[in-house]
Design a protein around this motif. Structure first.
Motif, PDB file in Angstrom:
ATOM      1  N   GLU A 141       5.482  10.123 -11.726  1.00  0.00           N
ATOM      2  CA  GLU A 141       4.700  10.365 -10.512  1.00  0.00           C
ATOM      3  C   GLU A 141       3.199  10.380 -10.759  1.00  0.00           C
ATOM      4  OE1 GLU A 141       5.436  14.446 -12.260  1.00  0.00           O
ATOM      5  OE2 GLU A 141       6.590  12.590 -12.027  1.00  0.00           O
ATOM      6  N   ILE A 142       2.780  10.212 -11.994  1.00  0.00           N
ATOM      7  CA  ILE A 142       1.351  10.296 -12.303  1.00  0.00           C
ATOM      8  C   ILE A 142       0.552   9.237 -11.544  1.00  0.00           C
ATOM      9  CG2 ILE A 142       1.265   8.745 -14.301  1.00  0.00           C
ATOM     10  CD1 ILE A 142      -0.440  10.934 -15.705  1.00  0.00           C
ATOM     11  N   GLY A 143       1.235   8.141 -11.171  1.00  0.00           N
ATOM     12  CA  GLY A 143       0.557   7.104 -10.400  1.00  0.00           C
ATOM     13  C   GLY A 143      -0.019   7.616  -9.092  1.00  0.00           C
ATOM     14  N   ILE A 144       0.653   8.585  -8.463  1.00  0.00           N
ATOM     15  CA  ILE A 144       0.136   9.160  -7.221  1.00  0.00           C
ATOM     16  C   ILE A 144      -1.246   9.761  -7.456  1.00  0.00           C
ATOM     17  CG2 ILE A 144       0.484  10.968  -5.479  1.00  0.00           C
ATOM     18  CD1 ILE A 144       2.427   8.628  -5.211  1.00  0.00           C
ATOM     19  N   PRO A 200      -0.092   3.195  -4.698  1.00  0.00           N
ATOM     20  CA  PRO A 200       0.731   3.354  -3.497  1.00  0.00           C
ATOM     21  C   PRO A 200       2.096   3.954  -3.843  1.00  0.00           C
ATOM     22  CG  PRO A 200      -0.285   1.182  -3.558  1.00  0.00           C
ATOM     23  CD  PRO A 200      -0.523   1.797  -4.903  1.00  0.00           C
ATOM     24  N   LEU A 201       2.607   4.787  -2.953  1.00  0.00           N
ATOM     25  CA  LEU A 201       3.901   5.420  -3.176  1.00  0.00           C
ATOM     26  C   LEU A 201       4.998   4.379  -3.371  1.00  0.00           C
ATOM     27  CD1 LEU A 201       5.741   7.914  -3.271  1.00  0.00           C
ATOM     28  CD2 LEU A 201       5.862   7.825  -0.763  1.00  0.00           C
ATOM     29  N   GLU A 202       4.923   3.274  -2.604  1.00  0.00           N
ATOM     30  CA  GLU A 202       5.950   2.232  -2.716  1.00  0.00           C
ATOM     31  C   GLU A 202       6.014   1.673  -4.139  1.00  0.00           C
ATOM     32  OE1 GLU A 202       3.591   2.377  -0.453  1.00  0.00           O
ATOM     33  OE2 GLU A 202       4.720   2.806   1.385  1.00  0.00           O
ATOM     34  N   ASP A 203       4.860   1.573  -4.778  1.00  0.00           N
ATOM     35  CA  ASP A 203       4.827   1.020  -6.127  1.00  0.00           C
ATOM     36  C   ASP A 203       5.273   2.051  -7.161  1.00  0.00           C
ATOM     37  OD1 ASP A 203       3.956  -1.426  -5.157  1.00  0.00           O
ATOM     38  OD2 ASP A 203       1.850  -0.884  -5.314  1.00  0.00           O
ATOM     39  N   VAL A 204       4.971   3.313  -6.918  1.00  0.00           N
ATOM     40  CA  VAL A 204       5.462   4.378  -7.806  1.00  0.00           C
ATOM     41  C   VAL A 204       6.986   4.436  -7.738  1.00  0.00           C
ATOM     42  CG1 VAL A 204       5.478   6.873  -8.222  1.00  0.00           C
ATOM     43  CG2 VAL A 204       3.332   5.729  -7.624  1.00  0.00           C
ATOM     44  N   VAL A 223       2.897  -3.824  -9.053  1.00  0.00           N
ATOM     45  CA  VAL A 223       3.070  -3.935  -7.600  1.00  0.00           C
ATOM     46  C   VAL A 223       4.498  -4.393  -7.317  1.00  0.00           C
ATOM     47  CG1 VAL A 223       2.276  -5.070  -5.487  1.00  0.00           C
ATOM     48  CG2 VAL A 223       0.632  -4.500  -7.304  1.00  0.00           C
ATOM     49  N   TYR A 224       5.158  -3.684  -6.398  1.00  0.00           N
ATOM     50  CA  TYR A 224       6.556  -3.991  -6.077  1.00  0.00           C
ATOM     51  C   TYR A 224       6.744  -4.440  -4.629  1.00  0.00           C
ATOM     52  CZ  TYR A 224       7.572  -1.761 -10.524  1.00  0.00           C
ATOM     53  OH  TYR A 224       7.599  -1.459 -11.868  1.00  0.00           O
TER      54      TYR A 224
END
Length: 206
Positions: A136-139, A144-148, A165-166
């Motif tokens: 969750e560190i990406g947040i 973006p939440l979608e990519d996390v 990127v997803y």
């Protein structure tokens, strides 16, 4: 007295930040934090050996004073470790992210106290004790939440840059952002190499 407090006390008495150390720190800022320093990203972080900056607490006091008017602040994570983490973030942007319902629910399921940015970062620091890069560190870095979630769920990746990127629909926008981040980083690196200070580079046009 805890090690961190003891070091800080000694630094206040004996530690003027030398030009070489200042240059090293600004090199790291230019390389790792340029997008946040220019306001294009909510946060950046980097890791260094404690021996490189033994008085890191005093350094961030100095730079937090410089960055205050820009709404940016430093926090040291894992301060008692041999390798410490400098986290630079926009407090206003971080608060806005924590108010987004989907992100708030996602973090709360992991145990984060989203009512307070400080409490949230305290909990992140605990999570970093379990894994240097909890998923969750990406947040906390503005991903973006979608990519996390795509990373956590091991979905096929559409493209890579500052993060993976997803979401196919956001590839074009993300690629533009990644190019901007790279441009600004190079601009800051060249500026520091040419003798400019970070606060001067923050005022230049990208």
């Amino acid at each position: 007295m805890p090690v961190k407090q003891r070091i800080s006390k000694l630094c206040k008495q004996f530690y003027p930040m030398c030009k070489t150390e200042q240059y090293q720190f600004e090199e790291l800022l230019a390389y790792h934090c340029a997008p946040t320093l220019k306001g294009y990203k909510i946060a950046n972080m980097f890791h260094v050996s404690r021996t490189l900056f033994p008085c890191a607490e005093e350094i961030i006091l100095e730079y937090n004073e410089k960055f205050r008017q820009k709404g940016l602040t430093f926090r040291i994570l894992q301060a008692e470790r041999p390798r410490i983490t400098f986290y630079l973030y926009s407090i206003d942007s971080f608060i806005k992210i924590l108010k987004q319902e989907k992100i708030r629910v996602f973090l709360e399921r992991l145990g984060y106290p989203t009512h307070s940015p400080t409490a949230c970062l305290d909990f992140l620091e605990k999570r970093m004790e379990e894994a240097t890069y909890p998923h969750e560190i990406g947040i906390f870095l503005g991903y973006p939440l979608e990519d996390v979630l795509g990373f956590i769920q091991n979905k096929p990746c559409c493209c890579m840059g500052a993060w993976k990127v997803y979401d196919q629909n956001s590839v074009t926008r993300c690629k533009e952002l990644f190019s901007l981040f790279e441009y600004v980083r190079n601009q800051f690196i060249r500026g520091v190499e040419n003798g400019c200070r970070i606060e001067q580079l923050m005022e230049t046009q990208a």
